[in-house]
Write a protein that holds these residues in place. Structure first.
Motif, PDB file in Angstrom:
ATOM      1  N   PRO A 188      12.649  15.447 -10.411  1.00  0.00           N
ATOM      2  CA  PRO A 188      13.708  16.381 -10.009  1.00  0.00           C
ATOM      3  C   PRO A 188      14.863  15.742  -9.236  1.00  0.00           C
ATOM      4  N   ASP A 189      14.627  14.577  -8.630  1.00  0.00           N
ATOM      5  CA  ASP A 189      15.690  13.895  -7.883  1.00  0.00           C
ATOM      6  C   ASP A 189      16.380  12.818  -8.705  1.00  0.00           C
ATOM      7  N   GLY A 190      15.977  12.638  -9.959  1.00  0.00           N
ATOM      8  CA  GLY A 190      16.593  11.635 -10.821  1.00  0.00           C
ATOM      9  C   GLY A 190      15.917  10.275 -10.778  1.00  0.00           C
ATOM     10  N   ASN A 211       0.803  -1.221   0.000  1.00  0.00           N
ATOM     11  CA  ASN A 211       0.000   0.000   0.000  1.00  0.00           C
ATOM     12  C   ASN A 211       0.838   1.274   0.000  1.00  0.00           C
ATOM     13  N   PHE A 212       2.160   1.171  -0.115  1.00  0.00           N
ATOM     14  CA  PHE A 212       2.978   2.363  -0.015  1.00  0.00           C
ATOM     15  C   PHE A 212       4.226   2.229  -0.870  1.00  0.00           C
ATOM     16  N   LEU A 213       4.552   3.287  -1.595  1.00  0.00           N
ATOM     17  CA  LEU A 213       5.799   3.411  -2.316  1.00  0.00           C
ATOM     18  C   LEU A 213       6.471   4.656  -1.769  1.00  0.00           C
ATOM     19  N   ILE A 214       7.712   4.541  -1.338  1.00  0.00           N
ATOM     20  CA  ILE A 214       8.424   5.686  -0.773  1.00  0.00           C
ATOM     21  C   ILE A 214       9.649   5.975  -1.627  1.00  0.00           C
ATOM     22  N   LEU A 215       9.779   7.241  -2.014  1.00  0.00           N
ATOM     23  CA  LEU A 215      10.976   7.718  -2.705  1.00  0.00           C
ATOM     24  C   LEU A 215      11.709   8.656  -1.762  1.00  0.00           C
ATOM     25  N   TYR A 216      13.022   8.525  -1.697  1.00  0.00           N
ATOM     26  CA  TYR A 216      13.837   9.437  -0.900  1.00  0.00           C
ATOM     27  C   TYR A 216      14.203  10.620  -1.776  1.00  0.00           C
ATOM     28  N   VAL A 217      13.861  11.809  -1.327  1.00  0.00           N
ATOM     29  CA  VAL A 217      13.996  13.021  -2.137  1.00  0.00           C
ATOM     30  C   VAL A 217      14.762  14.091  -1.371  1.00  0.00           C
ATOM     31  N   ASP A 218      15.258  15.062  -2.090  1.00  0.00           N
ATOM     32  CA  ASP A 218      16.010  16.156  -1.481  1.00  0.00           C
ATOM     33  C   ASP A 218      15.098  17.127  -0.740  1.00  0.00           C
ATOM     34  N   ASN A 219      13.922  17.415  -1.315  1.00  0.00           N
ATOM     35  CA  ASN A 219      13.031  18.432  -0.770  1.00  0.00           C
ATOM     36  C   ASN A 219      11.582  17.942  -0.893  1.00  0.00           C
ATOM     37  N   ALA A 241       4.840  18.937  -4.763  1.00  0.00           N
ATOM     38  CA  ALA A 241       4.244  19.837  -5.756  1.00  0.00           C
ATOM     39  C   ALA A 241       4.454  19.296  -7.172  1.00  0.00           C
ATOM     40  N   PHE A 242       5.638  18.754  -7.434  1.00  0.00           N
ATOM     41  CA  PHE A 242       5.941  18.164  -8.735  1.00  0.00           C
ATOM     42  C   PHE A 242       4.972  17.021  -9.050  1.00  0.00           C
ATOM     43  N   TYR A 243       4.853  16.062  -8.124  1.00  0.00           N
ATOM     44  CA  TYR A 243       3.993  14.904  -8.368  1.00  0.00           C
ATOM     45  C   TYR A 243       2.509  15.268  -8.377  1.00  0.00           C
ATOM     46  N   ALA A 244       2.095  16.202  -7.533  1.00  0.00           N
ATOM     47  CA  ALA A 244       0.691  16.633  -7.533  1.00  0.00           C
ATOM     48  C   ALA A 244       0.326  17.214  -8.890  1.00  0.00           C
ATOM     49  N   ASP A 245       1.199  18.039  -9.442  1.00  0.00           N
ATOM     50  CA  ASP A 245       0.943  18.636 -10.754  1.00  0.00           C
ATOM     51  C   ASP A 245       1.016  17.592 -11.863  1.00  0.00           C
ATOM     52  N   LEU A 246       2.038  16.743 -11.839  1.00  0.00           N
ATOM     53  CA  LEU A 246       2.258  15.757 -12.897  1.00  0.00           C
ATOM     54  C   LEU A 246       1.135  14.729 -12.950  1.00  0.00           C
ATOM     55  N   LEU A 247       0.708  14.251 -11.787  1.00  0.00           N
ATOM     56  CA  LEU A 247      -0.269  13.165 -11.729  1.00  0.00           C
ATOM     57  C   LEU A 247      -1.691  13.633 -11.459  1.00  0.00           C
ATOM     58  N   GLY A 248      -1.859  14.922 -11.168  1.00  0.00           N
ATOM     59  CA  GLY A 248      -3.199  15.422 -10.860  1.00  0.00           C
ATOM     60  C   GLY A 248      -3.765  14.826  -9.587  1.00  0.00           C
ATOM     61  N   ARG A 249      -2.896  14.622  -8.600  1.00  0.00           N
ATOM     62  CA  ARG A 249      -3.298  14.039  -7.316  1.00  0.00           C
ATOM     63  C   ARG A 249      -3.058  15.053  -6.209  1.00  0.00           C
ATOM     64  N   ALA A 285      21.176   5.380  -4.666  1.00  0.00           N
ATOM     65  CA  ALA A 285      20.980   6.613  -5.434  1.00  0.00           C
ATOM     66  C   ALA A 285      19.738   6.485  -6.301  1.00  0.00           C
ATOM     67  N   ALA A 286      19.150   7.616  -6.642  1.00  0.00           N
ATOM     68  CA  ALA A 286      18.010   7.615  -7.555  1.00  0.00           C
ATOM     69  C   ALA A 286      18.452   7.058  -8.908  1.00  0.00           C
ATOM     70  N   GLY A 287      17.527   6.450  -9.616  1.00  0.00           N
ATOM     71  CA  GLY A 287      17.830   5.941 -10.946  1.00  0.00           C
ATOM     72  C   GLY A 287      18.133   4.458 -10.976  1.00  0.00           C
ATOM     73  N   PHE A 288      18.191   3.793  -9.819  1.00  0.00           N
ATOM     74  CA  PHE A 288      18.458   2.360  -9.790  1.00  0.00           C
ATOM     75  C   PHE A 288      17.177   1.550  -9.743  1.00  0.00           C
ATOM     76  N   GLY A 289      16.055   2.212  -9.852  1.00  0.00           N
ATOM     77  CA  GLY A 289      14.755   1.576  -9.911  1.00  0.00           C
ATOM     78  C   GLY A 289      13.830   2.490 -10.686  1.00  0.00           C
ATOM     79  N   GLU A 290      12.589   2.072 -10.842  1.00  0.00           N
ATOM     80  CA  GLU A 290      11.646   2.855 -11.620  1.00  0.00           C
ATOM     81  C   GLU A 290      10.276   2.849 -10.955  1.00  0.00           C
TER      82      GLU A 290
END
Length: 124
Positions: free
Chosen positions: A110-112, A5-13, A19-27, A62-67
């Motif tokens: 934005p985090d790769g 039930n959860f996917l977690i991405l480690y991000v800088d900010n 805001a990026f994902y809310a705009d991109l996905l409309g969520r 690091a980011a980019g080792f999964g999708e």
């Protein structure tokens, strides 16, 4: 068996990523603090955005080792999303391409983190 039930991405900010994902996905962003944000992806599945600077235990990858992958209904939708995401300024790591599993493209957040959009081969 536990429910996914959860996917977690480690991000800088986290606020910026939310805001990026809310705009991109409309969520909507349903939870936000300086170190964590959360959006619903679909019923019962959430996207968590956790500060890579405060996560415990410390994240070492690091980011980019999964999708994060998003399935769509046809190759036209793959192209439409590619054009939209490119116009939004996302870095495109792979232009729309026909692969053995179907038509796909890959963009970077934005985090790769890799964001793959694809249509399964049997639907293409």
């Amino acid at each position: 068996m536990p429910d996914f039930n959860f996917l977690i991405l480690y991000v800088d900010n986290p606020p910026r990523s939310a805001a990026f994902y809310a705009d991109l996905l409309g969520r909507p962003v349903i939870e936000q603090s300086p170190t964590f944000a959360m959006l619903p992806l679909r019923e019962g599945v959430m996207l968590g955005l956790w500060s890579r600077h405060t996560v415990e235990p410390t994240a070492t990858g690091a980011a980019g080792f999964g999708e994060v992958a998003f399935a769509v209904g046809d190759a036209g939708e793959v192209q439409r999303l590619h054009d939209d995401w490119k116009a939004r300024g996302l870095s495109i790591a792979q232009a729309p391409t026909r692969m053995d599993f179907g038509t796909t493209f890959v963009a970077l957040d934005p985090d790769g983190h890799r964001l793959r959009v694809f249509v399964p081969q049997d639907a293409a």
